[in-house]
Design a protein around this motif. Structure first.
Motif, PDB file in Angstrom:
ATOM      1  N   UNK A  10       0.846  -1.109   0.050  1.00  0.00           N
ATOM      2  CA  UNK A  10      -0.110  -0.065   0.023  1.00  0.00           C
ATOM      3  C   UNK A  10       0.835   1.358  -0.129  1.00  0.00           C
ATOM      4  N   UNK A  11       2.173   1.226   0.467  1.00  0.00           N
ATOM      5  CA  UNK A  11       2.769   2.415   0.870  1.00  0.00           C
ATOM      6  C   UNK A  11       4.082   2.051   1.066  1.00  0.00           C
ATOM      7  N   UNK A  12       5.357   2.510   0.548  1.00  0.00           N
ATOM      8  CA  UNK A  12       6.486   2.431   0.893  1.00  0.00           C
ATOM      9  C   UNK A  12       7.284   3.781   1.339  1.00  0.00           C
ATOM     10  N   UNK A  13       7.923   3.665   2.284  1.00  0.00           N
ATOM     11  CA  UNK A  13       8.765   5.036   2.914  1.00  0.00           C
ATOM     12  C   UNK A  13      10.246   4.601   3.054  1.00  0.00           C
ATOM     13  N   UNK A  14      11.058   5.490   2.736  1.00  0.00           N
ATOM     14  CA  UNK A  14      12.307   5.271   3.101  1.00  0.00           C
ATOM     15  C   UNK A  14      12.982   6.442   4.065  1.00  0.00           C
ATOM     16  N   UNK A  25      23.237   3.821   3.638  1.00  0.00           N
ATOM     17  CA  UNK A  25      22.198   2.781   3.918  1.00  0.00           C
ATOM     18  C   UNK A  25      21.107   3.473   4.481  1.00  0.00           C
ATOM     19  N   UNK A  26      19.969   2.877   4.629  1.00  0.00           N
ATOM     20  CA  UNK A  26      18.797   3.309   5.102  1.00  0.00           C
ATOM     21  C   UNK A  26      17.780   2.165   5.769  1.00  0.00           C
ATOM     22  N   UNK A  27      16.656   2.648   6.037  1.00  0.00           N
ATOM     23  CA  UNK A  27      15.654   1.868   6.376  1.00  0.00           C
ATOM     24  C   UNK A  27      14.344   1.888   5.317  1.00  0.00           C
ATOM     25  N   UNK A  28      13.845   0.759   4.971  1.00  0.00           N
ATOM     26  CA  UNK A  28      12.604   0.925   4.249  1.00  0.00           C
ATOM     27  C   UNK A  28      11.545   0.364   4.795  1.00  0.00           C
ATOM     28  N   UNK A  47      20.930   1.696  -1.055  1.00  0.00           N
ATOM     29  CA  UNK A  47      20.324   2.518  -1.734  1.00  0.00           C
ATOM     30  C   UNK A  47      18.622   2.422  -1.583  1.00  0.00           C
ATOM     31  N   UNK A  48      18.486   2.646  -0.175  1.00  0.00           N
ATOM     32  CA  UNK A  48      16.948   2.628   0.397  1.00  0.00           C
ATOM     33  C   UNK A  48      16.059   3.550  -0.505  1.00  0.00           C
ATOM     34  N   UNK A  49      16.391   4.674  -0.925  1.00  0.00           N
ATOM     35  CA  UNK A  49      15.609   5.599  -1.705  1.00  0.00           C
ATOM     36  C   UNK A  49      15.150   4.994  -2.820  1.00  0.00           C
ATOM     37  N   UNK A  50      16.251   4.262  -3.673  1.00  0.00           N
ATOM     38  CA  UNK A  50      15.933   3.677  -5.013  1.00  0.00           C
ATOM     39  C   UNK A  50      15.003   2.300  -4.710  1.00  0.00           C
TER      40      UNK A  50
END
Length: 76
Positions: A10-14, A25-28, A47-50
């Protein structure tokens, strides 16, 4: 091991806190319509945003291809 059908997304956030940015790095966070696993947290992703964008585009494309429409009934 768990799996998730892409059309359930439904939704994806980084999230990329300042201290993770130098490492790339990051959290998805993935919110789903799956009642057993409504939220997936994927920490330490390169590449969390990608990845966020790719998951979002893939979920929309699959829903369109299968003719699936999401209906949000609110909280139960």
């Amino acid at each position: 091991m768990q799996s998730l059908e892409l059309f359930r997304i439904q939704d994806v956030t980084s999230l990329r806190p300042w201290w993770q940015r130098p490492f790339g790095i990051g959290t998805v966070l993935v919110l789903t319509s799956d009642s057993n696993n409504p939220q997936w947290r994927l920490p330490g992703m390169r590449g969390a945003e990608q990845l966020r964008g790719e998951l979002n585009r893939a979920a929309i494309a699959l829903r369109d291809a299968k003719g699936i429409r999401e209906v949000n009934m609110g909280r139960l």
